[in-house]
Design an enzyme around this catalytic site. Structure first.
Site, PDB file in Angstrom:
ATOM      1  N   ASP A   6     -30.146  30.209 -47.969  1.00 31.69           N
ATOM      2  CA  ASP A   6     -29.667  28.840 -47.727  1.00 31.69           C
ATOM      3  C   ASP A   6     -29.639  28.086 -49.048  1.00 31.69           C
ATOM      4  O   ASP A   6     -30.262  28.495 -50.030  1.00 31.69           O
ATOM      5  CB  ASP A   6     -30.576  28.106 -46.724  1.00 31.69           C
ATOM      6  N   SER A   7     -28.953  26.951 -49.016  1.00 30.05           N
ATOM      7  CA  SER A   7     -28.887  26.106 -50.207  1.00 30.05           C
ATOM      8  C   SER A   7     -30.198  25.346 -50.428  1.00 30.05           C
ATOM      9  O   SER A   7     -30.391  24.775 -51.492  1.00 30.05           O
ATOM     10  CB  SER A   7     -27.741  25.120 -50.049  1.00 30.05           C
ATOM     11  N   CYS A  69     -26.817  29.225 -44.287  1.00 26.45           N
ATOM     12  CA  CYS A  69     -26.100  28.020 -44.737  1.00 26.45           C
ATOM     13  C   CYS A  69     -24.682  28.008 -44.161  1.00 26.45           C
ATOM     14  O   CYS A  69     -23.887  28.919 -44.418  1.00 26.45           O
ATOM     15  CB  CYS A  69     -26.049  28.049 -46.263  1.00 26.45           C
ATOM     16  N   GLU A 155     -33.259  16.137 -47.095  1.00 23.55           N
ATOM     17  CA  GLU A 155     -33.995  16.792 -48.194  1.00 23.55           C
ATOM     18  C   GLU A 155     -34.996  15.827 -48.831  1.00 23.55           C
ATOM     19  O   GLU A 155     -36.024  16.234 -49.347  1.00 23.55           O
ATOM     20  CB  GLU A 155     -33.012  17.324 -49.255  1.00 23.55           C
ATOM     21  N   CYS A 187     -24.482  22.559 -39.526  1.00 25.34           N
ATOM     22  CA  CYS A 187     -25.227  22.436 -40.782  1.00 25.34           C
ATOM     23  C   CYS A 187     -26.695  22.748 -40.493  1.00 25.34           C
ATOM     24  O   CYS A 187     -27.239  22.285 -39.486  1.00 25.34           O
ATOM     25  CB  CYS A 187     -25.083  21.013 -41.314  1.00 25.34           C
ATOM     26  N   HIS A 189     -29.339  21.664 -41.667  1.00 26.27           N
ATOM     27  CA  HIS A 189     -30.299  20.552 -41.719  1.00 26.27           C
ATOM     28  C   HIS A 189     -30.293  19.674 -40.465  1.00 26.27           C
ATOM     29  O   HIS A 189     -31.287  19.018 -40.170  1.00 26.27           O
ATOM     30  CB  HIS A 189     -29.998  19.661 -42.922  1.00 26.27           C
TER      31      HIS A 189
HETATM   32  N1  DGL Z   1     -27.177  24.486 -45.846  1.00 28.06           N
HETATM   33  C1  DGL Z   1     -26.028  23.608 -45.810  1.00 28.06           C
HETATM   34  C2  DGL Z   1     -25.225  23.861 -44.561  1.00 28.06           C
HETATM   35  O1  DGL Z   1     -25.706  24.401 -43.593  1.00 28.06           O
HETATM   36  C3  DGL Z   1     -26.415  22.168 -45.848  1.00 28.06           C
HETATM   37  C4  DGL Z   1     -26.935  21.716 -47.164  1.00 28.06           C
HETATM   38  C5  DGL Z   1     -25.926  21.769 -48.258  1.00 28.06           C
HETATM   39  O2  DGL Z   1     -24.936  21.030 -48.252  1.00 28.06           O
HETATM   40  O3  DGL Z   1     -26.154  22.558 -49.129  1.00 28.06           O
HETATM   41  O4  DGL Z   1     -24.077  23.495 -44.541  1.00 28.06           O
END
Ligand code: DGL
Length: 271
Positions: A6-7, A69, A155, A187, A189
């Site tokens: 993930d990011s 992600c 975050e 997403c 998050h």
């Molecule tokens: N992990 C990203 C997603 O699920 C969200 C956070 C980001 O923009 O990096 O789209």
């Protein structure tokens, strides 16, 4: 070993249901927190970040990588699959995303054939959710809304503050007016705001996060692909990697996911 990519921390909403359902495997979780949010980057950058993550994870023993992600799944998954899974590598290792299992699930859930998607700017611009849903049922109307401010708020642990709720209401207002009966949280998050999202959308709308669906789909995948399943080590090990502060990662994980974890290892992804 199974790798979850993930990011940032958000992919833990996918990781947690996966380890609950499939606890026997060894896992490595990589959060590229130094470059979050991916969702506001160009497709070229998201592809490059994803390539770097995939190269790191495969070179550190991963046999199966899950792109938790949504942004990386939307923009870069096909690209990395084509680049890293050619020839004999195709049988040796795999990269899977979250979008197709979610598209299949919502196509079963919706009664009115009206589905909403909220996600990052990159996910919504890619239009991949609509494309995947239409492959299953072209009659489903898909309404999409980018919510770029939500990830930074989450975050920063600001997502319970009144300012965050008021931004959330602004984002959801147009999508609520479309008469959808199902809303995809596109997403990683957004499940951290699911209670507020459900309250604002109202009881008639089914809100669908991707974690449990991805976990079930992975279980099913492993049952059908013994050639990959047999290569996965099963010692219940969990390792966390981050490209930013290990302390911040640990605090966030323990506070929001109720998981006690060892201090993550800080890694450098750039080649
Ligand atoms: N992990 C990203 C997603 O699920 C969200 C956070 C980001 O923009 O990096 O789209």
């Amino acid at each position: 070993m199974i790798a979850i990519f993930d990011s940032g921390y958000g992919g833990l909403t996918v990781f947690k249901p996966i380890i609950n359902l499939l606890p026997q495997y060894d896992y490595i979780y990589l959060g590229d927190s130094a470059r979050v949010p991916y969702g506001s980057h160009s497709p070229e950058n998201i592809k490059r970040f994803s390539e770097e993550a995939v190269e790191y994870l495969f070179s550190h023993g991963a046999k199966l990588i899950i792109f938790a992600c949504n942004t990386a799944s939307s923009v870069a998954l096909c690209h990395v699959q084509q680049k890293y899974l050619k020839g004999k590598d195709e049988k040796e290792r795999k990269i899977l995303g979250v979008l197709i299992p979610v598209a299949e699930e919502v196509s079963k859930i919706t009664k009115s054939n009206r589905v909403g998607v909220i996600g990052t700017s990159a996910t919504i611009s890619s239009n991949v959710y609509e494309t995947e849903i239409h492959k299953i049922n072209p009659k489903i109307k898909v309404y999409q809304q980018a919510c770029p401010l939500l990830v930074p708020l989450i975050e920063e642990d600001w997502h319970k503050k009144p300012e965050a709720i008021s931004i959330l209401k602004k984002y959801l207002k147009p999508i609520k007016s479309t008469n959808i009966d199902t809303l995809i949280l596109g997403c990683t998050h957004y499940p951290l705001m699911i209670k507020d999202i459900k309250r604002i959308m109202g009881k008639k709308i089914t809100v669908v996060p991707s974690g449990e669906i991805t976990a079930k789909s992975l279980k099913d995948y492993l049952a059908r692909h013994s050639e990959i399943e047999q290569k996965l080590s099963k010692n219940k090990q969990r390792k966390f990697l981050t490209t930013d502060s290990p302390e911040k990662f640990k605090i966030f994980t323990e506070k929001h996911f109720g998981m006690r974890i060892a201090l993550p290892q800080k890694v450098e992804l750039k080649s």
